[in-house]
Design a protein around this motif. Structure first.
Motif, short mmCIF file in Angstrom:
data_model
loop_
_atom_site.label_atom_id
_atom_site.label_comp_id
_atom_site.label_asym_id
_atom_site.label_seq_id
_atom_site.Cartn_x
_atom_site.Cartn_y
_atom_site.Cartn_z
N VAL A 1 -41.85 8.46 -73.40
CA VAL A 1 -41.76 8.81 -74.61
C VAL A 1 -41.97 8.13 -74.91
N ILE A 2 -42.02 8.51 -76.72
CA ILE A 2 -41.93 7.30 -78.18
C ILE A 2 -40.91 8.82 -79.17
N ARG B 1 -49.89 3.13 -68.24
CA ARG B 1 -51.09 2.63 -69.20
C ARG B 1 -51.59 4.55 -69.84
N GLU B 2 -52.14 4.43 -69.32
CA GLU B 2 -52.56 6.37 -69.37
C GLU B 2 -51.51 6.74 -69.76
N ALA B 3 -50.15 7.30 -69.86
CA ALA B 3 -49.39 8.03 -70.47
C ALA B 3 -48.90 7.69 -71.52
N ALA C 1 -49.53 9.57 -74.80
CA ALA C 1 -48.47 10.15 -75.72
C ALA C 1 -48.32 9.61 -77.69
N LEU C 2 -49.76 8.70 -77.56
CA LEU C 2 -49.54 7.62 -78.82
C LEU C 2 -51.08 8.48 -79.33
N GLY C 3 -51.53 9.94 -78.43
CA GLY C 3 -52.62 10.41 -78.93
C GLY C 3 -53.62 9.56 -78.99
N THR C 4 -54.41 8.69 -78.27
CA THR C 4 -55.30 7.91 -78.85
C THR C 4 -56.17 7.31 -76.77
N ILE D 1 -44.83 12.56 -76.19
CA ILE D 1 -44.71 12.46 -74.48
C ILE D 1 -46.08 12.59 -74.10
N GLY D 2 -46.07 11.41 -73.20
CA GLY D 2 -46.98 11.46 -72.37
C GLY D 2 -46.66 11.30 -70.72
#
Length: 124
Positions: free
Chosen positions: A120-121, A53-55, A59-62, A5-6
């Motif tokens: 959310v991924i 993009r930032e979110a 969420a991806l952790g990168t 989640i970002g």
């Protein structure tokens, strides 16, 4: 199962002074065209796209870097106006490496001087 989640908060006015060159480096042609269709609020739309993009990257952790470029994550809207992420290049590869069947969900909103995006991924 939720993989990540970002969330990102952006001040909309941040994009007022950006040059056309800088905007073209960061945003896709479709995003710029979409924003330009809303003349008075084009910076608000760019801020929404940046927050998205930032979110996603959170969420991806990168983050952006050698493997993921600015244009590897972009936003489009379906026929009903719902925002959707488009992942290409390094962003698409990084997501598939985590979960080949992953899906992304995004929500974008703005109020006053601020724009917020949540991603959310999810994977089976």
């Amino acid at each position: 199962m939720i993989i990540g989640i970002g969330i990102d908060l952006v001040e909309c006015g941040r994009f007022l002074d950006w040059s056309a060159f800088k905007k073209q480096r960061i945003f896709t042609k479709k995003e710029l065209e979409y924003a330009e269709n809303y003349n008075a609020n084009s910076e608000r739309h760019l801020a929404n796209f940046w927050a998205a993009r930032e979110a996603f990257l959170k969420a991806l952790g990168t983050g952006f870097g050698d493997d993921i470029g600015f244009s590897d994550v972009s936003v489009t809207h379906n026929d009903a106006g719902r925002p959707e992420l488009i992942l290409t290049g390094g962003a698409k590869a990084a997501l598939k490496a985590i979960a080949p069947d992953a899906k992304t969900f995004i929500s974008i909103t703005d109020q006053g001087d601020y724009c917020v995006a949540v991603v959310v991924i999810e994977s089976q």
